[in-house]
Design a protein around this motif. Sequence first.
Motif, PDB file in Angstrom:
ATOM      1  N   ARG A 213       0.832  -1.214   0.000  1.00 55.61           N
ATOM      2  CA  ARG A 213       0.000   0.000   0.000  1.00 55.61           C
ATOM      3  C   ARG A 213       0.865   1.263   0.000  1.00 55.61           C
ATOM      4  N   ARG A 218      -1.885  -1.231  -6.483  1.00 50.83           N
ATOM      5  CA  ARG A 218      -3.143  -1.964  -6.304  1.00 50.83           C
ATOM      6  C   ARG A 218      -2.849  -3.432  -6.524  1.00 50.83           C
ATOM      7  N   ASP A 242      -9.379 -14.732   6.086  1.00 51.94           N
ATOM      8  CA  ASP A 242      -9.866 -13.492   6.690  1.00 51.94           C
ATOM      9  C   ASP A 242      -8.751 -12.457   6.789  1.00 51.94           C
ATOM     10  N   VAL A 245      -8.361 -10.895   3.387  1.00 48.19           N
ATOM     11  CA  VAL A 245      -9.494 -10.003   3.110  1.00 48.19           C
ATOM     12  C   VAL A 245      -9.362  -8.692   3.886  1.00 48.19           C
ATOM     13  N   LYS A 246      -8.875  -8.774   5.103  1.00 47.04           N
ATOM     14  CA  LYS A 246      -8.677  -7.580   5.938  1.00 47.04           C
ATOM     15  C   LYS A 246      -7.720  -6.589   5.279  1.00 47.04           C
ATOM     16  N   ASN A 247      -6.821  -7.101   4.459  1.00 40.97           N
ATOM     17  CA  ASN A 247      -5.761  -6.274   3.891  1.00 40.97           C
ATOM     18  C   ASN A 247      -5.988  -5.846   2.452  1.00 40.97           C
ATOM     19  N   ILE A 248      -7.086  -6.247   1.842  1.00 43.35           N
ATOM     20  CA  ILE A 248      -7.263  -5.960   0.417  1.00 43.35           C
ATOM     21  C   ILE A 248      -8.735  -5.730   0.097  1.00 43.35           C
ATOM     22  N   ASP A 249      -8.974  -4.818  -0.842  1.00 40.44           N
ATOM     23  CA  ASP A 249     -10.332  -4.539  -1.293  1.00 40.44           C
ATOM     24  C   ASP A 249     -10.552  -5.119  -2.681  1.00 40.44           C
ATOM     25  N   SER A 250     -11.405  -6.099  -2.771  1.00 41.87           N
ATOM     26  CA  SER A 250     -11.909  -6.617  -4.050  1.00 41.87           C
ATOM     27  C   SER A 250     -10.858  -6.799  -5.133  1.00 41.87           C
ATOM     28  N   SER A 275     -15.165 -15.767   2.129  1.00 40.02           N
ATOM     29  CA  SER A 275     -14.026 -14.846   2.150  1.00 40.02           C
ATOM     30  C   SER A 275     -13.762 -14.193   0.794  1.00 40.02           C
ATOM     31  N   GLY A 276     -14.553 -14.529  -0.198  1.00 37.91           N
ATOM     32  CA  GLY A 276     -14.411 -13.886  -1.494  1.00 37.91           C
ATOM     33  C   GLY A 276     -13.489 -14.584  -2.465  1.00 37.91           C
TER      34      GLY A 276
END
Length: 493
Positions: A213, A218, A242, A245-250, A275-276
């Motif tokens: 980041r 990205r 999890d 997921v906490k560290n990344i958006d989509s 979890s996507g």
Amino acid sequence: MKIIINGDIKPYYIQMLAMLFYPGERFPEGEAALDFRRAEIDVLHDGNGVRARAALTDGDRTETAEAFVPHGSVPENRISKIAAGGAFLKVCERLTGHRPPWGMLTGVRPARLAEELMQNGMSEIDVRDFFENVYRTTAGKARLAAETASVSRRLITEQTRRECSVYIAIPFCPTRCAYCSFVSYTSPKLLSMIPEYLEALLLDIDSSFELIRSLGFRVSTVYIGGGTPTVLDERQLERLLDRVVKNIDSPDEFTLEAGRPDTITKEKLEAAARSGVTRLSVNPQSLNDEVLRAVGRAHTVEQFYRAYDIAASCGIRDVNVDLIAGLPGDGYNSFCDSVDGIISLDPTNITVHSFSVKKSAEFKTSGSDVFDREGTIAAKSVDYAAERIMESGYLPYYMYRQKNTVGNLENIGYAKKSHEGLYNIYMMDEIHSIFALGASSVTKLLKYDKDGSQIIERMFEPKYPYEYLRERKSGDFEKIRLEKEKKIRKFFS
């Protein structure tokens, strides 16, 4: 084989070509070479192009051949190799009666050569002709390279070149397959390291994503690979997912390599879906129970079908299935049945690997000679797979080759349109940086120079989990971590 080269060609290239025709060939020097085959290659430059002459003696037979490549017909940095390779291939083919399907190409990424030709203005048809007539590939391999390159070019954009991907390694498996040389731990004692390894990896994920980041990248794809990531129990897998997921958006793609059907449960895959995770691999390698037993896979065909049903019903968008052509004990008809069986399931991705005899694999270290070294069966098998899979609505989208692959064949991923595995393309085509976390992983930093050329630097994590944990327990770990971060920041400065 004793190789004498008069010209600007490195012996290693001719040695690689020789091993296509004479698997296991050795290349001694001095008097030790007197009883071996003898090859001599002359490479001559003139104003019109490069002419190569090759002579090969095998026992009481000698064959000679020439090849001429005019200036402007091929990239100048490859003209000598193409001329020498063409001449040497001719004499080897005459002596052995064998024609390698990839002709003179020995590199890892044949589709990248096709991409380069397309970037220089060639059409897909032109590229196929070039591969057949210049690189001396078969028509089938020329088509594969050209079609793979076309798909990759469609999916690679200027935006993707400015992004990055993340690879997370879980180097543990429930058992070890006899053909495998990956760093993976299988004994109960070593599997007991998983909880401690996971705790260290979770911290690594937090710090690595924070660095990414801060660099302004990205993350477009995340790939959790192995080993076998689903060797983790449901709670452990959920914690890992999890934390990502906490560290990344989509991300555009989030892959979990489930791999071994005997590690898949409904609970684990439902956790993945929550979890996507968008892409999952369930890999039988064969739909023949006898073959599975012979290669040390600790699951049955029935278990694969059960695991696939779970994967197909859990809500994850894409499911990939791996097969391996040329496995010991697997005949042509048996492999064709496996291909047909997988196609009938209608997964979005099918990957066909060619059996590779790795240095540290059990088949290699045990001296086993139960496989088809020349790859005759494997070659027929992958040709059948390509024809059946493509006529079933799939397109080849990424391709790579490995050393010691039977028949000098390829590994190739097929996908339905708009379901391609993006991480595979970005990684294999070296499109952008891959930040790798966990034991045995390799970070590949990539940037583009002003002239568009790539600058690549690799950074290696400790090879084994116990080394990875020992480094993190050491009093110097924070110093090591900061030094790595400093190198990464300097690379992109």
